[in-house]
Write an enzyme that holds these catalytic residues in place. Structure first.
Site, mmCIF file in Angstrom:
data_model
loop_
_atom_site.group_PDB
_atom_site.id
_atom_site.type_symbol
_atom_site.label_atom_id
_atom_site.label_comp_id
_atom_site.label_asym_id
_atom_site.label_seq_id
_atom_site.Cartn_x
_atom_site.Cartn_y
_atom_site.Cartn_z
ATOM 1 N N CYS A 1 19.479 -38.032 24.115
ATOM 2 C CA CYS A 1 18.029 -37.890 24.334
ATOM 3 C C CYS A 1 17.220 -39.001 23.673
ATOM 4 O O CYS A 1 16.066 -39.227 24.035
ATOM 5 C CB CYS A 1 17.546 -36.529 23.846
ATOM 6 S SG CYS A 1 18.252 -35.192 24.789
ATOM 7 N N HIS B 1 9.766 -37.184 23.251
ATOM 8 C CA HIS B 1 10.863 -36.639 24.054
ATOM 9 C C HIS B 1 10.496 -35.199 24.388
ATOM 10 O O HIS B 1 10.068 -34.439 23.524
ATOM 11 C CB HIS B 1 12.166 -36.703 23.260
ATOM 12 C CG HIS B 1 13.290 -35.963 23.901
ATOM 13 N ND1 HIS B 1 13.591 -36.092 25.238
ATOM 14 C CD2 HIS B 1 14.178 -35.066 23.395
ATOM 15 C CE1 HIS B 1 14.625 -35.323 25.529
ATOM 16 N NE2 HIS B 1 14.991 -34.678 24.438
ATOM 17 N N ASN C 1 14.008 -30.583 29.942
ATOM 18 C CA ASN C 1 14.516 -31.691 29.121
ATOM 19 C C ASN C 1 15.367 -32.600 30.014
ATOM 20 O O ASN C 1 16.451 -32.205 30.432
ATOM 21 C CB ASN C 1 15.339 -31.106 27.965
ATOM 22 C CG ASN C 1 15.901 -32.169 27.036
ATOM 23 O OD1 ASN C 1 15.873 -33.361 27.341
ATOM 24 N ND2 ASN C 1 16.422 -31.741 25.908
HETATM 25 N N1 ACO Z 1 16.950 -16.082 27.714
HETATM 26 C C1 ACO Z 1 16.852 -14.991 26.922
HETATM 27 N N2 ACO Z 1 17.304 -14.968 25.652
HETATM 28 C C2 ACO Z 1 17.870 -16.084 25.176
HETATM 29 C C3 ACO Z 1 18.012 -17.262 25.951
HETATM 30 C C4 ACO Z 1 17.518 -17.225 27.273
HETATM 31 N N3 ACO Z 1 17.602 -18.287 28.099
HETATM 32 N N4 ACO Z 1 18.610 -18.205 25.197
HETATM 33 C C5 ACO Z 1 18.840 -17.651 23.999
HETATM 34 N N5 ACO Z 1 18.407 -16.386 23.982
HETATM 35 C C6 ACO Z 1 18.472 -15.424 22.886
HETATM 36 C C7 ACO Z 1 19.570 -15.763 21.898
HETATM 37 O O1 ACO Z 1 20.821 -15.305 22.347
HETATM 38 C C8 ACO Z 1 19.084 -15.031 20.656
HETATM 39 O O2 ACO Z 1 19.421 -13.678 20.779
HETATM 40 P P1 ACO Z 1 19.949 -12.854 19.493
HETATM 41 O O3 ACO Z 1 18.822 -12.905 18.519
HETATM 42 O O4 ACO Z 1 20.246 -11.533 20.065
HETATM 43 O O5 ACO Z 1 21.168 -13.621 19.014
HETATM 44 C C9 ACO Z 1 17.554 -15.141 20.765
HETATM 45 O O6 ACO Z 1 17.279 -15.479 22.139
HETATM 46 C C10 ACO Z 1 16.972 -16.210 19.853
HETATM 47 O O7 ACO Z 1 17.793 -17.396 19.970
HETATM 48 P P2 ACO Z 1 17.475 -18.713 19.154
HETATM 49 O O8 ACO Z 1 18.530 -19.697 19.439
HETATM 50 O O9 ACO Z 1 17.178 -18.375 17.739
HETATM 51 O O10 ACO Z 1 16.093 -19.125 19.867
HETATM 52 P P3 ACO Z 1 15.171 -20.314 19.517
HETATM 53 O O11 ACO Z 1 13.811 -19.792 19.285
HETATM 54 O O12 ACO Z 1 15.763 -21.226 18.482
HETATM 55 O O13 ACO Z 1 15.125 -21.107 20.892
HETATM 56 C C11 ACO Z 1 16.072 -23.106 21.854
HETATM 57 C C12 ACO Z 1 16.303 -21.650 21.414
HETATM 58 C C13 ACO Z 1 15.027 -23.100 22.960
HETATM 59 C C14 ACO Z 1 17.372 -23.687 22.363
HETATM 60 C C15 ACO Z 1 15.526 -23.918 20.678
HETATM 61 O O14 ACO Z 1 16.343 -23.688 19.550
HETATM 62 C C16 ACO Z 1 15.472 -25.398 20.940
HETATM 63 O O15 ACO Z 1 14.664 -25.862 21.698
HETATM 64 N N6 ACO Z 1 16.301 -26.169 20.243
HETATM 65 C C17 ACO Z 1 16.262 -27.610 20.309
HETATM 66 C C18 ACO Z 1 16.809 -28.144 21.563
HETATM 67 C C19 ACO Z 1 16.534 -29.628 21.594
HETATM 68 O O16 ACO Z 1 15.520 -30.113 21.128
HETATM 69 N N7 ACO Z 1 17.377 -30.390 22.095
HETATM 70 C C20 ACO Z 1 17.046 -31.820 22.073
HETATM 71 C C21 ACO Z 1 18.130 -32.595 22.158
HETATM 72 S S1 ACO Z 1 18.957 -32.280 23.673
HETATM 73 C C22 ACO Z 1 20.052 -33.588 23.868
HETATM 74 O O17 ACO Z 1 20.192 -34.449 23.070
HETATM 75 C C23 ACO Z 1 20.922 -33.556 25.068
#
Ligand code: ACO
Length: 323
Positions: free
Chosen positions: A114, A250, A280
């Site tokens: 990314c 990004h 993304n």
């Molecule tokens: N739908 C419903 N529930 C979901 C989903 C979904 N699509 N995805 C995850 N959940 C659930 C999880 O299982 C978890 O459930 P649990 O509490 O029962 O275990 C709950 O939602 C919370 O999950 P978290 O991972 O804590 O959610 P978070 O608020 O952190 O959001 C996310 C997740 C969107 C992935 C976030 O962490 C994020 O954006 N991370 C960064 C990603 C990023 O910036 N990537 C950039 C680089 S990408 C690259 O280089 C290719």
């Protein structure tokens, strides 16, 4: 007199297939509401089955050339930032070179996931300042739909496909931060974080593999590292957050974008946001956002821009540029 790599054109391409969040509700335990609230994403584009990264990159490149009023033959070099090239080799960049009808110069890929576009811009800037090229096409193009696990709700809802391109040309400046063009760059990586974000395939496994991510951990690193790198680049240019007209981040997650802007003391009115429409798109996300921002009339000649990105590696960095 100072030489600067200055933007003369920008363009983008998005594949036809537009997929709203609701489409995932049929196959995954997820909702449109969860995806919007946790990420800001509402829809994304996916490439057609036979459509490749170089095909989308070439279309974006032609759009950037058209804006600059240049022909493919005017270009000295092409750098494509991608982690999803059509083939293991040759580079997507040489395929773009052929597709746009450019027969001279040189072309190569940069792979920093990314952060790829920021790495590619920094590379182009260095080549230009070293006198190796006067006009460089810098492209970010990705087909992440080819490396997603469609049964993993924590990753497959986050990504999209697309391409953005920028033409850089040498212009003279006075060496001050008032110059147009690239004013400062700042790159970092730390391979010890590999397991937070990687694809579990490639040459060593005999299959392309699928994306694996510890989202919560990547999120934590993103918020800490993005403001840091942006502020370091601004300081290098003798500037601060108060001088910034637009952050062009990004586009991974609206919550990361907001937290970074807040840390930098830049209000959201001065941040280009496209994550709701593109998801993304990895290395394509910054040039896509730039092209859309120019099309919306947000980014204007003379504006000070900060681009910042983080991704697999971990690799992160930023570029300060006057439009
Ligand atoms: N739908 C419903 N529930 C979901 C989903 C979904 N699509 N995805 C995850 N959940 C659930 C999880 O299982 C978890 O459930 P649990 O509490 O029962 O275990 C709950 O939602 C919370 O999950 P978290 O991972 O804590 O959610 P978070 O608020 O952190 O959001 C996310 C997740 C969107 C992935 C976030 O962490 C994020 O954006 N991370 C960064 C990603 C990023 O910036 N990537 C950039 C680089 S990408 C690259 O280089 C290719």
């Amino acid at each position: 007199m100072t030489i600067r790599a200055t933007v003369t054109g920008v363009g983008h391409y998005l594949p036809d297939r537009l997929v709203p969040n609701s489409e995932f509700e049929a196959t995954l335990d997820t909702t449109d509401e969860w995806i919007r609230e946790r990420t800001g994403i509402e829809r994304r584009h996916f490439a057609a089955p036979g459509q490749t990264t170089s095909d989308m990159g070439a279309r974006a490149a032609l759009a950037a050339l058209a804006m600059a009023g240049r022909e493919p033959g005017d270009v000295d070099a092409i750098i494509v930032a991608t982690s999803t090239p059509d083939l293991t080799f040759p580079s997507a960049a040489t395929m773009v070179q052929k597709a746009i009808g450019m027969t001279g110069g040189f072309a190569f890929d940069v792979q920093a996931v990314c952060a790829g576009f920021v790495y590619a811009l920094t590379t182009a800037n260095a080549l230009m300042l070293a006198g190796q090229a006067k006009r460089v096409l810098v492209i970010g193009a990705e087909t992440f739909s080819k490396i997603l696990d469609w049964t993993d709700r924590t990753t497959c809802v986050l990504f999209g496909d697309g391409a953005g391109a920028m033409l850089l040309e040498i212009e003279e400046g006075d060496g001050s931060a008032r110059d147009r063009g690239i004013l400062a760059t700042d790159l970092h990586s730390d391979g010890s974080f590999k397991d937070l974000l990687y694809v579990d395939g490639g040459i060593s496994t005999g299959a392309p593999g699928v994306l694996k991510m510890e989202g919560r951990e990547v999120f934590r690193h993103a918020v800490a590292k993005l403001a840091q790198t942006a502020e370091a680049a601004l300081e290098q240019a003798g500037l601060s957050g108060a001088d910034v007209d637009w952050i062009v981040p990004h586009q991974a997650n609206l919550r990361i974008i907001k937290a970074t802007a807040q840390k930098m003391g830049v209000p959201m009115e001065r941040v280009v946001v496209t994550v709701q429409d593109h998801g993304n798109t990895s290395a394509a996300s910054i040039p896509l956002a730039l092209s859309v921002g120019v099309g919306r009339g947000q980014i204007k000649r003379g504006d000070l821009l900060v681009m910042e990105a983080i991704g697999g590696g971990l690799a992160w960095g930023s570029v300060v540029l006057r439009w």
